[in-house]
Write a protein that holds these residues in place. Structure first.
Motif, mmCIF file in Angstrom:
data_model
loop_
_atom_site.group_PDB
_atom_site.id
_atom_site.type_symbol
_atom_site.label_atom_id
_atom_site.label_comp_id
_atom_site.label_asym_id
_atom_site.label_seq_id
_atom_site.Cartn_x
_atom_site.Cartn_y
_atom_site.Cartn_z
ATOM 1 N N ALA A 66 18.586 -48.992 -37.090
ATOM 2 C CA ALA A 66 18.644 -50.003 -36.050
ATOM 3 C C ALA A 66 17.659 -51.141 -36.319
ATOM 4 C CB ALA A 66 18.336 -49.379 -34.693
ATOM 5 N N SER A 67 16.617 -50.901 -37.137
ATOM 6 C CA SER A 67 15.632 -51.931 -37.413
ATOM 7 C C SER A 67 16.091 -52.949 -38.451
ATOM 8 C CB SER A 67 14.299 -51.310 -37.868
ATOM 9 O OG SER A 67 14.436 -50.774 -39.171
ATOM 10 N N PHE A 68 17.214 -52.650 -39.147
ATOM 11 C CA PHE A 68 17.681 -53.566 -40.176
ATOM 12 C C PHE A 68 18.473 -54.701 -39.543
ATOM 13 C CE2 PHE A 68 21.045 -55.044 -43.023
ATOM 14 C CZ PHE A 68 20.246 -55.597 -44.008
ATOM 15 N N GLN A 69 18.138 -55.915 -39.937
ATOM 16 C CA GLN A 69 18.886 -57.101 -39.504
ATOM 17 C C GLN A 69 19.260 -57.905 -40.734
ATOM 18 O OE1 GLN A 69 16.376 -59.178 -36.771
ATOM 19 N NE2 GLN A 69 16.559 -57.616 -35.190
ATOM 20 N N LYS A 70 20.528 -58.253 -40.816
ATOM 21 C CA LYS A 70 20.952 -59.102 -41.940
ATOM 22 C C LYS A 70 20.287 -60.452 -41.847
ATOM 23 C CE LYS A 70 25.239 -57.083 -43.325
ATOM 24 N NZ LYS A 70 25.968 -57.287 -44.523
#
Length: 180
Positions: free
Chosen positions: A175-179
């Motif tokens: 959930a912490s990954f953002q493109k």
């Protein structure tokens, strides 16, 4: 030469020694091979026949075998991607998902540019490693990451494997990954 962008802070790290030091702390191997060894006609060629792929492997045979001996890699090949690659956008969608492997993911860039997005230590978070010809990277097994192309959408790279059938991606939900 590789350059790093830390996503949380937008800090950039450049220079071979600085890149190597940062990646070492993140347990990622970084080396630099001499891209000038490659015959000039292959420097910007992204559609390769089998003979040209073999020529690239022969050119870097000493470096490949040295890395393979040190790290336990048993097989290697060439990947060439460009807008001429059939179904390139579908391939990239598959690549552009955070995942892990049960072995290292290794790329030795011989032409073009690519980028690894890697999950670093908790204090660093995700970071981008922008790669160009001569850059060699090994993302260790079980480390969340993905690989994609830069804006020019052209790359040629040597891939090294432990498993003779190549690596298998295991999706990594985060959930912490953002493109970017």
């Amino acid at each position: 030469m590789a350059e790093i962008r830390i996503r949380n802070t937008e800090e950039r790290i450049s220079g071979e020694a600085n890149v190597r030091e940062f990646l070492e702390k993140q347990e990622v191997l970084y080396e630099h091979w001499n891209p000038g060894k490659l015959p000039a006609e292959l420097h910007q060629k992204f559609i390769l026949n089998d003979e040209e792929k073999q020529q690239i492997l022969s050119t870097f045979d000493e470096e490949i075998k040295d890395l393979a001996a040190r790290r336990g890699y048993l097989t290697w090949d060439i990947i060439a991607l460009s807008d001429a690659t059939p179904n390139l956008d579908e391939l990239l969608k598959k690549f552009e998902q955070v995942h892990t492997h049960t072995e290292d993911e290794v790329r030795a860039i011989t032409a073009g540019r690519g980028i690894f997005i890697i999950k670093g230590t908790d204090d660093v978070g995700y970071f981008d490693v922008e790669l160009e010809a001569g850059d060699v990277i090994s993302v260790p097994e079980h480390k969340p990451h993905f690989f994609t192309l830069m804006d020019n959408r052209q790359i040629v790279a040597v891939r090294l494997f432990i498993e003779t059938e190549g690596w298998i991606a295991h999706p990594f939900a985060d959930a912490s990954f953002q493109k970017a």
